[in-house]
Design an enzyme around this catalytic site. Structure first.
Site, PDB file in Angstrom:
ATOM      1  N   HIS A  91      16.595  42.934  50.600  1.00 21.26           N
ATOM      2  CA  HIS A  91      16.542  42.500  51.982  1.00 21.26           C
ATOM      3  C   HIS A  91      17.475  41.312  52.187  1.00 21.26           C
ATOM      4  CE1 HIS A  91      13.799  39.804  49.835  1.00 21.26           C
ATOM      5  NE2 HIS A  91      13.982  38.920  50.807  1.00 21.26           N
TER       6      HIS A  91
ATOM      7  N   ARG B 293       5.836  34.700  37.593  1.00 29.88           N
ATOM      8  CA  ARG B 293       6.946  34.028  38.269  1.00 29.88           C
ATOM      9  C   ARG B 293       6.461  33.602  39.651  1.00 29.88           C
ATOM     10  NH1 ARG B 293      11.121  35.565  41.934  1.00 29.88           N
ATOM     11  NH2 ARG B 293      12.865  34.109  41.825  1.00 29.88           N
TER      12      ARG B 293
ATOM     13  N   ASP C 164      17.456  37.535  54.561  1.00 30.14           N
ATOM     14  CA  ASP C 164      16.521  36.672  55.285  1.00 30.14           C
ATOM     15  C   ASP C 164      16.988  36.535  56.735  1.00 30.14           C
ATOM     16  OD1 ASP C 164      15.117  36.302  52.942  1.00 30.14           O
ATOM     17  OD2 ASP C 164      16.155  34.455  52.420  1.00 30.14           O
TER      18      ASP C 164
ATOM     19  N   HIS D 275      19.266  40.364  48.734  1.00 30.19           N
ATOM     20  CA  HIS D 275      18.704  39.996  47.445  1.00 30.19           C
ATOM     21  C   HIS D 275      17.373  40.706  47.229  1.00 30.19           C
ATOM     22  CE1 HIS D 275      17.383  37.173  50.569  1.00 30.19           C
ATOM     23  NE2 HIS D 275      16.278  36.983  49.868  1.00 30.19           N
TER      24      HIS D 275
END
Length: 323
Positions: free
Chosen positions: A196, A263, A198, A253
Site C-alpha cells: 500500500h 515486531r 500512505d 510498501h
C-alpha cells in the site's frame, strides 16, 4: 494505513538494503535539503539520523506499546475501535497484525488512555504517547519545511502548517506482528500488512530490532529496510505527492512477519485538517508542468481511500484531465 487486496503475490525480486538513502539532519543545511529532495523524488522514502528525539522518549513509547499488546485479548478489545486484530480497514483486507490507532492530539490520547490503562490520571501510557507524538510531529514539521525550501516554495511552512493546525487529522498507529511460530523456516515470511501507500502527507516510522518492512521501487522490485536503532524512516504520502505536483513520489510498501520474534512499528501519520484544500503551491505549477491533480479536500481523499481495498490505486482518481 492504507489499503492491499488479498490477491496472489507477484513474482518479486528482493534488492539490497544498501540502496536506501540515509540523511543526517545535523549535516550542513544545504546538503541536507539536497539529499531529502533527491530521495523524495527518486524513492519516496529515506532514513534520518540525528533527528533529536531522545532514546528515552523512544524506549518509553516502545515499552508502553509492548505492554499494551501483552495484555489479555479481552482487555485489549475494551479499547475498540482503537484496537483491531487481523482485519485491516473496512473492506475485507486481512493481515498478520494487531494494532492500536490513536488520534494524535492530547485530548484524544488522554481519553483512550482511560480505557487501555488502569493507571491513575497521570497514566504512564498517556504521558509516554503524548511525549513521543509531540516529538515526532516536530521532526515531521522540520523535514517538511526543508522540503519546501528545497523545492523553491516561498512559504516554507506551506506543508508543515497543515500538521501544526489544531484540527490536524494526524494519527499514531502501533502495529504489532506476533511471531508466526512456523517450524518450516523456508515459509516463515508471510505478509503481515499488504502492499500500500500512505494517504497522508508524511509518515515517520520507528520499529524495534526486527526486520519486516519492505519498500517497492518498481513493479515487482522490493528493498528490505533493515531496522536501525539510530534512525527514523520517512515515507512520502499521497497528499504530499499531490502538493508537490508529482515531484515527490508516494512510496508503496508492505510489512512481512517472521517466525522467531515479535515486531512492533510505531507510525506517525501527519495529516491535514479534514476541510483543508489539497493543491500544489503556484510555484510548482508551470506551463511546462501543469497541475497533475484536480483540487480536493482531505475529507474527499480520506473517503475515497477508505472505500477501496488495500493496494488499490487511489491517487489516480484525482488526476486532472490534461489535454
Amino acid at each position: 494505513m492504507v489499503l492491499a487486496s488479498p490477491k496472489p503475490m507477484r513474482n518479486e525480486t528482493i534488492l539490497p538494503n544498501d540502496l536506501i538513502p540515509i540523511v543526517d539532519l545535523k549535516s550542513e543545511r544545504s546538503e541536507v535539503i539536497k539529499q531529502i529532495v533527491k530521495a523524495s523524488e527518486e524513492y519516496g522514502f529515506f532514513k534520518v539520523i540525528n533527528h533529536g528525539i531522545s532514546d528515552g522518549t523512544i524506549e518509553k513509547m516502545e515499552e508502553a506499546g509492548f505492554s499494551f499488546f501483552a495484555k489479555p485479548m479481552s482487555q485489549k478489545k475494551q479499547a475498540a475501535p482503537a484496537y483491531g486484530c487481523k482485519n485491516i480497514g473496512f473492506n475485507g483486507d486481512i493481515g498478520e497484525v494487531e494494532y492500536l490507532l490513536l488520534n494524535a492530539n492530547t485530548s484524544s490520547i488522554a481519553q483512550i488512555s482511560k480505557t487501555i490503562s488502569n493507571d491513575d490520571p497521570h497514566s504512564n501510557f498517556r504521558c509516554r504517547v503524548s511525549e513521543y507524538t509531540e516529538a515526532v510531529k516536530e521532526v515531521a514539521c522540520e523535514i517538511l519545511e526543508l522540503m519546501a525550501e528545497g523545492l523553491g516554495v516561498p512559504d516554507t511552512k506551506v506543508f508543515s502548517s497543515l500538521i501544526k493546525d489544531i484540527d490536524s487529522d494526524s494519527v499514531l498507529r502501533l502495529n504489532h506482528y506476533p511471531p508466526t511460530l512456523n517450524k518450516d523456516k523456508s515459509h516463515s515470511n508471510n505478509v503481515g500488512f499488504g502492499e500500500h501507500s500512505d494517504p497522508q502527507i508524511l509518515t515517520i516510522l520507528r520499529s524495534n530490532d526486527v526486520s519486516g518492512l519492505q519498500i517497492s521501487l518498481q513493479h515487482g522490485l522490493w528493498i528490505p529496510v533493515n531496522p536501525d536503532p539510530e534512525a527514523l524512516c520517512i515515507n512520502i504520502g499521497d497528499v504530499l505527492e499531490v502538493m508537490t505536483n508529482g515531484r515527490f513520489v508516494s512510496v508503496r510498501h508492505r510489512a512481512m512477519t517472521n517466525s522467531y520474534k515479535s515486531r512492533m512499528s510505531m507510525a506517525y501519520f501527519g495529516a491535514p485538517p479534514l476541510n483543508a484544500s489539497i493543491v500544489a503551491p503556484p510555484v510548482l505549477v508551470t506551463p511546462t508542468r501543469p497541475s497533475l491533480f484536480r483540487p480536493f479536500t482531505w475529507a474527499d481523499y480520506k473517503k475515497a481511500t477508505y472505500s477501496l481495498r488495500l493496494g488499490d490505486t487511489r491517487i489516480q482518481l484525482f488526476r486532472a484531465n490534461i489535454a
